[in-house]
Design a protein around this motif. Sequence first.
Motif, mmCIF file in Angstrom:
data_model
loop_
_atom_site.group_PDB
_atom_site.id
_atom_site.type_symbol
_atom_site.label_atom_id
_atom_site.label_comp_id
_atom_site.label_asym_id
_atom_site.label_seq_id
_atom_site.Cartn_x
_atom_site.Cartn_y
_atom_site.Cartn_z
ATOM 1 N N CYS A 281 -6.850 40.567 -22.712
ATOM 2 C CA CYS A 281 -8.316 40.846 -21.927
ATOM 3 C C CYS A 281 -8.669 42.096 -22.289
ATOM 4 O O CYS A 281 -7.836 42.996 -22.450
ATOM 5 C CB CYS A 281 -8.054 40.571 -20.509
ATOM 6 N N GLY A 282 -10.115 42.334 -22.310
ATOM 7 C CA GLY A 282 -10.534 43.394 -22.319
ATOM 8 C C GLY A 282 -10.276 44.358 -23.510
ATOM 9 O O GLY A 282 -10.054 45.669 -23.279
ATOM 10 N N GLY A 283 -10.268 43.667 -24.475
ATOM 11 C CA GLY A 283 -9.718 44.427 -25.921
ATOM 12 C C GLY A 283 -8.340 44.600 -26.153
ATOM 13 O O GLY A 283 -7.864 45.025 -27.260
ATOM 14 N N VAL A 284 -7.506 44.258 -25.161
ATOM 15 C CA VAL A 284 -6.065 44.285 -25.604
ATOM 16 C C VAL A 284 -5.846 42.751 -26.215
ATOM 17 O O VAL A 284 -6.143 41.631 -25.680
ATOM 18 C CB VAL A 284 -5.415 44.418 -24.116
ATOM 19 N N PRO A 285 -5.149 42.812 -27.313
ATOM 20 C CA PRO A 285 -4.842 41.719 -28.125
ATOM 21 C C PRO A 285 -3.792 40.834 -27.305
ATOM 22 O O PRO A 285 -3.126 41.247 -26.417
ATOM 23 C CB PRO A 285 -4.476 42.294 -29.153
ATOM 24 N N ALA A 286 -3.627 39.686 -27.964
ATOM 25 C CA ALA A 286 -2.405 38.896 -27.328
ATOM 26 C C ALA A 286 -1.174 39.469 -27.682
ATOM 27 O O ALA A 286 -0.979 40.016 -28.582
ATOM 28 C CB ALA A 286 -2.534 37.497 -28.133
ATOM 29 N N GLY A 287 -0.155 39.405 -26.798
ATOM 30 C CA GLY A 287 0.924 40.092 -26.933
ATOM 31 C C GLY A 287 1.986 39.643 -26.058
ATOM 32 O O GLY A 287 1.971 38.403 -25.340
ATOM 33 N N PRO A 288 2.893 40.384 -25.692
ATOM 34 C CA PRO A 288 3.994 40.116 -24.596
ATOM 35 C C PRO A 288 3.666 40.039 -23.311
ATOM 36 O O PRO A 288 4.448 39.671 -22.390
ATOM 37 C CB PRO A 288 5.024 41.339 -24.736
ATOM 38 N N GLY A 289 2.458 40.086 -22.801
ATOM 39 C CA GLY A 289 2.007 39.978 -21.384
ATOM 40 C C GLY A 289 1.469 41.312 -20.962
ATOM 41 O O GLY A 289 1.486 41.540 -19.744
ATOM 42 N N THR A 290 0.692 42.145 -21.801
ATOM 43 C CA THR A 290 0.171 43.441 -21.313
ATOM 44 C C THR A 290 -1.035 43.478 -20.432
ATOM 45 O O THR A 290 -1.333 44.417 -20.063
ATOM 46 C CB THR A 290 0.160 44.488 -22.545
ATOM 47 N N ALA A 291 -1.664 42.334 -20.426
ATOM 48 C CA ALA A 291 -3.140 42.291 -19.842
ATOM 49 C C ALA A 291 -3.164 40.818 -19.205
ATOM 50 O O ALA A 291 -3.932 40.123 -19.699
ATOM 51 C CB ALA A 291 -4.254 42.630 -20.676
ATOM 52 N N ILE A 292 -2.454 40.643 -17.975
ATOM 53 C CA ILE A 292 -2.408 39.373 -17.393
ATOM 54 C C ILE A 292 -3.350 39.573 -16.384
ATOM 55 O O ILE A 292 -3.705 40.746 -15.901
ATOM 56 C CB ILE A 292 -0.974 38.798 -16.986
ATOM 57 N N PRO A 293 -3.625 38.349 -15.352
ATOM 58 C CA PRO A 293 -4.683 38.594 -14.308
ATOM 59 C C PRO A 293 -3.648 39.068 -13.254
ATOM 60 O O PRO A 293 -3.217 38.237 -12.344
ATOM 61 C CB PRO A 293 -4.907 36.934 -13.815
ATOM 62 N N TYR A 294 -3.501 40.233 -13.234
ATOM 63 C CA TYR A 294 -2.610 41.133 -12.342
ATOM 64 C C TYR A 294 -3.289 42.209 -11.849
ATOM 65 O O TYR A 294 -3.613 42.966 -12.778
ATOM 66 C CB TYR A 294 -1.146 41.226 -12.836
ATOM 67 N N LEU A 295 -3.391 42.566 -10.529
ATOM 68 C CA LEU A 295 -4.197 43.585 -9.917
ATOM 69 C C LEU A 295 -5.486 44.013 -10.872
ATOM 70 O O LEU A 295 -6.268 43.184 -10.835
ATOM 71 C CB LEU A 295 -3.257 44.907 -10.092
ATOM 72 N N ASP A 296 -5.622 45.150 -11.684
ATOM 73 C CA ASP A 296 -6.750 45.470 -12.286
ATOM 74 C C ASP A 296 -7.168 44.305 -13.338
ATOM 75 O O ASP A 296 -8.265 44.164 -13.830
ATOM 76 C CB ASP A 296 -6.741 46.914 -13.129
ATOM 77 N N GLY A 297 -5.840 43.797 -14.016
ATOM 78 C CA GLY A 297 -6.151 42.512 -14.798
ATOM 79 C C GLY A 297 -6.918 41.479 -14.363
ATOM 80 O O GLY A 297 -7.688 40.782 -15.064
ATOM 81 N N LYS A 298 -6.991 41.250 -12.908
ATOM 82 C CA LYS A 298 -7.764 40.134 -12.365
ATOM 83 C C LYS A 298 -9.211 40.556 -12.642
ATOM 84 O O LYS A 298 -10.156 39.446 -12.903
ATOM 85 C CB LYS A 298 -7.457 39.861 -11.026
ATOM 86 N N ARG A 299 -9.527 41.738 -12.318
ATOM 87 C CA ARG A 299 -10.939 42.148 -12.446
ATOM 88 C C ARG A 299 -11.310 41.954 -14.067
ATOM 89 O O ARG A 299 -12.365 41.139 -14.372
ATOM 90 C CB ARG A 299 -11.157 43.516 -12.041
ATOM 91 N N CYS A 300 -10.685 42.239 -14.836
ATOM 92 C CA CYS A 300 -10.743 42.060 -16.310
ATOM 93 C C CYS A 300 -11.032 40.528 -16.643
ATOM 94 O O CYS A 300 -11.832 40.175 -17.456
ATOM 95 C CB CYS A 300 -9.551 42.620 -16.867
ATOM 96 N N TRP A 301 -10.113 39.835 -16.100
ATOM 97 C CA TRP A 301 -10.303 38.215 -16.276
ATOM 98 C C TRP A 301 -11.494 37.492 -15.708
ATOM 99 O O TRP A 301 -11.954 36.754 -16.617
ATOM 100 C CB TRP A 301 -8.933 37.384 -16.047
ATOM 101 N N ILE A 302 -11.776 38.157 -14.707
ATOM 102 C CA ILE A 302 -13.156 37.771 -13.948
ATOM 103 C C ILE A 302 -14.459 38.279 -14.896
ATOM 104 O O ILE A 302 -15.324 37.402 -15.132
ATOM 105 C CB ILE A 302 -13.426 38.123 -12.605
ATOM 106 N N ASN A 303 -14.374 39.280 -15.355
ATOM 107 C CA ASN A 303 -15.675 40.058 -15.918
ATOM 108 C C ASN A 303 -15.683 39.143 -17.398
ATOM 109 O O ASN A 303 -16.646 39.013 -17.801
ATOM 110 C CB ASN A 303 -15.354 41.411 -16.359
ATOM 111 N N GLN A 304 -14.304 38.960 -18.077
ATOM 112 C CA GLN A 304 -14.512 38.410 -19.507
ATOM 113 C C GLN A 304 -14.691 36.942 -19.351
ATOM 114 O O GLN A 304 -15.480 36.584 -20.111
ATOM 115 C CB GLN A 304 -12.959 38.615 -19.897
ATOM 116 N N GLU A 305 -14.118 36.204 -18.556
ATOM 117 C CA GLU A 305 -14.162 34.748 -18.573
ATOM 118 C C GLU A 305 -15.387 34.332 -17.825
ATOM 119 O O GLU A 305 -15.874 33.215 -17.917
ATOM 120 C CB GLU A 305 -12.879 34.001 -18.166
ATOM 121 N N ILE A 306 -15.811 35.015 -16.696
ATOM 122 C CA ILE A 306 -16.827 34.255 -15.719
ATOM 123 C C ILE A 306 -18.244 35.176 -16.390
ATOM 124 O O ILE A 306 -19.312 34.559 -16.586
ATOM 125 C CB ILE A 306 -16.566 34.760 -14.414
#
Length: 417
Positions: A281-306
């Motif tokens: 999410c947010g320019g972080v490529p697919a990988g081992p789980g560095t940008a999941i919907p967790y804490l600030d990651g939830k904001r990122c996924w909302i902004n990206q997907e919605i």
Amino acid sequence: MRHLIARTLAVAAALAATATTPAHPAATTADCPRLTGRWHGDARTHLQRLIDERGTCAHPGGPRPVAAFDWDNTVTKNDVTDATLSWALRHDRILRPARWKDTSAWLTDTADHALTAACGTGTPAGTPLPTSRNARCTDEIAEIRESGTTTGGAAAFAGTWNHRRTVPQYAWMPALFAGRTPAELSGYARAARREALAAPVGAVRTLGTRTVPGYVRYYDQQRDLIRTLRRAGFDVHVVSAGAEPITQVWSRSLGLDAAHTLAIRSVLDRHGRITPRTEGCGGVPAGPGTAIPYLDGKRCWINQEINGVHGQDAWRQAPWPLRPALAAGDADTDATFVADATGVHLVIDRHKPELMCRALDDTDGRWLIQPMFIDPLPRRTDPYPCATAAYNAPDGRLTPLLRPDGSTVPDQPDTAH
């Protein structure tokens, strides 16, 4: 696609707005859907006011406001991903990896050795582990998933990660189902759901040698809130740090489809099977789980997907018109997106410091604290350590929690009950 186009047009219109504070016409409430059920204090009144003022009954033909909910222990009592893992371990659904180290880039040598010793090497790689009969293997997997440590107390994960974007044992959970398809994992989730809903409230079960919750319940009040919001024209989404196929099984009964259920999204191999890697999410490529919907990651996924915001901008707080009108959560993992809400920040009280410090400080007067609807926690005797150790820093330290203006949130006594 039609939903995405409509949302994109609404977002474009919102971006054109220059006001930084809401301007609501007087709501016509006669035909607005009404909440039912018992809520703590005046929470129901505040929630109804939001529905009346932001819903389509007050703004017919306008953009649909967003409401975003965490799932586990916010919409349900108990964790549906853990319930699915429990079912899978008791029914031999975990495939043995060739190397346990392959399941997480952060897994320590100690954890690799502990899992290998507990689960053995007699089962061929890629075939089901006999976890229903091997309590030691089940205990090791369950302990690492729950606490991030081995049964011997050693750290199971090590290395560098942003503690506001991921936690390794959360990303590890879907990796345990590597080699299975999302459809298979959904099937396990449906079986676990039937079992957990059939069990009485308060039920426990044995998993390995551990005692774990044996039931899950939808909170009636949250079910009613989601349905009322949808009837009032809100665009309701789930954003969870659980495995996406599992969360989707549970959210579907509330009328929320896959497009409205955001969770950890596994990368699939060319055969359509789950791998240990996750989408970014947010320019972080697919990988081992560095940008999941967790804490600030939830904001990122909302902004990206919605909202359709990509790149580094997805990590930043969106302009007021693009943020959820209502956001609901129960844990520090939800603190960022719940704080982003413009109308109501709804907190299910589980005594989590960063979230509760923000709620009790209530800088904008829009925070609502609701004790758990089932088995609420007693009042906390000590104040929350807001001024010293409530903020989960990116490097993993606990530091003072700051307000948006940069001032420190003072320690907060538990006045939520």
